[in-house]
Design a protein around this motif. Structure first.
Motif, short mmCIF file in Angstrom:
data_model
loop_
_atom_site.label_atom_id
_atom_site.label_comp_id
_atom_site.label_asym_id
_atom_site.label_seq_id
_atom_site.Cartn_x
_atom_site.Cartn_y
_atom_site.Cartn_z
N THR A 1 16.69 68.44 59.19
CA THR A 1 17.98 68.64 59.85
C THR A 1 17.78 69.18 61.27
O THR A 1 18.52 68.81 62.19
CB THR A 1 18.87 69.60 59.04
OG1 THR A 1 18.15 70.81 58.78
CG2 THR A 1 19.26 68.96 57.72
N THR B 1 20.70 63.27 60.05
CA THR B 1 22.00 63.65 59.48
C THR B 1 22.31 62.95 58.17
O THR B 1 23.12 63.44 57.40
CB THR B 1 23.12 63.34 60.49
OG1 THR B 1 23.07 61.95 60.84
CG2 THR B 1 22.97 64.19 61.74
N ASP C 1 21.96 74.83 51.64
CA ASP C 1 22.25 75.46 52.93
C ASP C 1 21.62 74.66 54.07
O ASP C 1 22.23 74.51 55.14
CB ASP C 1 21.73 76.89 52.95
CG ASP C 1 22.48 77.79 51.97
OD1 ASP C 1 23.60 77.43 51.59
OD2 ASP C 1 21.93 78.84 51.58
N ASN D 1 23.63 71.81 55.11
CA ASN D 1 24.94 72.19 55.66
C ASN D 1 26.08 71.63 54.81
O ASN D 1 27.03 71.05 55.33
CB ASN D 1 25.08 71.71 57.11
CG ASN D 1 24.04 72.32 58.04
OD1 ASN D 1 23.76 73.51 57.94
ND2 ASN D 1 23.46 71.51 58.90
N PHE D 2 25.95 71.83 53.51
CA PHE D 2 27.00 71.36 52.61
C PHE D 2 28.32 72.04 52.96
O PHE D 2 28.37 73.26 53.14
CB PHE D 2 26.64 71.68 51.17
CG PHE D 2 25.87 70.59 50.48
CD1 PHE D 2 25.40 69.50 51.19
CD2 PHE D 2 25.62 70.65 49.13
CE1 PHE D 2 24.70 68.50 50.56
CE2 PHE D 2 24.91 69.65 48.49
CZ PHE D 2 24.45 68.57 49.21
N PRO D 3 29.41 71.27 53.04
CA PRO D 3 30.71 71.90 53.28
C PRO D 3 31.19 72.64 52.04
O PRO D 3 30.68 72.43 50.93
CB PRO D 3 31.63 70.70 53.60
CG PRO D 3 31.00 69.56 52.87
CD PRO D 3 29.51 69.81 52.93
N LYS D 4 32.16 73.51 52.23
CA LYS D 4 32.73 74.23 51.10
C LYS D 4 33.38 73.24 50.14
O LYS D 4 34.02 72.28 50.56
CB LYS D 4 33.76 75.25 51.60
CG LYS D 4 34.32 76.13 50.49
CD LYS D 4 35.30 77.15 51.03
CE LYS D 4 35.88 78.00 49.92
NZ LYS D 4 36.85 79.00 50.43
N SER D 5 33.21 73.49 48.85
CA SER D 5 33.72 72.57 47.84
C SER D 5 35.25 72.46 47.92
O SER D 5 35.95 73.46 48.16
CB SER D 5 33.31 73.03 46.44
OG SER D 5 33.91 72.22 45.45
N GLU D 6 35.74 71.25 47.70
CA GLU D 6 37.18 71.01 47.69
C GLU D 6 37.79 71.23 46.31
O GLU D 6 39.01 71.13 46.14
CB GLU D 6 37.47 69.57 48.14
CG GLU D 6 36.90 69.26 49.51
CD GLU D 6 36.59 67.79 49.70
OE1 GLU D 6 36.41 67.10 48.68
OE2 GLU D 6 36.55 67.35 50.84
#
Length: 200
Positions: free
Chosen positions: A49, A54, A69, A72-77
């Motif tokens: 990364t 990407t 981490d 850069n996983f986004p916050k879970s929906e």
């Protein structure tokens, strides 16, 4: 009289024969690097990364927080999805009871008002739990793109160990920075156990 070469003999095909066309090489999904430990995979993911890749993903037998981490996983929906599902179920259960008691089959029980909300609490709660669970199940399947019966990585024999004792990092061919030679050289610098080109 010998028949001319321009006239085929009986039984001879009257169309020219062609050599079989060579099939094009299979499209490439990406390069798959195999690592022995979770720490090595996490470090390799972080370096990838940082190098500007990407479109990559890490695979392991169990969740590895450092790799997540590094990606850069986004916050879970799922939290918002399940909250909305539970709220919808609770409101539906509450107003269903009110409609039935006040309009559908109204009964005057000891002078109790039709909107006697304390008696609506058990059904409202149960409807909330039911819809939250169902929303969580089907929402997770939708967000994860499941069911998916085949994935290009299943073409790799070594990838079978991703559910047992090996850790993998895959850089996909659709990454803007992907180059077969340069990306392979980059992965070699990360000291993996093996590097494999995975067909689509």
């Amino acid at each position: 009289m010998t028949p001319s070469s321009s006239h085929p003999t009986p039984g001879q095909a009257d169309y020219p024969t062609h050599a079989p066309a060579e099939s094009p090489p299979p499209a490439v999904y990406g390069l798959l690097a195999e690592f022995e430990t979770a720490e090595a995979m996490s470090a390799a993911t972080r370096k990838a990364t940082e190098a500007g890749y990407t479109r990559l993903d890490a695979y392991s037998p169990y969740p590895v927080g450092d790799a997540a981490d590094a990606l850069n996983f986004p916050k879970s929906e799922m939290g918002a999805v399940m909250f909305l599902g539970g709220l919808t179920g609770a409101c539906t259960g509450f107003f269903m009871q009110y409609y039935l008691n006040a309009y559908g089959y109204s009964l005057n029980v000891g002078g109790r008002p039709y909107l006697s909300w304390p008696s609506f609490v058990p059904i409202t709660f149960e409807m909330m739990v039911l819809t939250t669970a169902l929303t969580g199940l089907f929402g997770l399947l939708a967000i994860c793109g499941l069911p998916r019966y085949h994935h290009p990585l299943f073409n790799s024999k070594t990838f079978d160990r991703a559910s047992r004792d090996r850790f993998f990092l895959c850089i996909e061919a659709i990454d803007p920075k992907y180059d077969p030679s340069a990306t392979r050289a980059f992965l070699n610098e990360l000291h993996p156990l093996s590097i494999e080109e995975v067909p689509e």
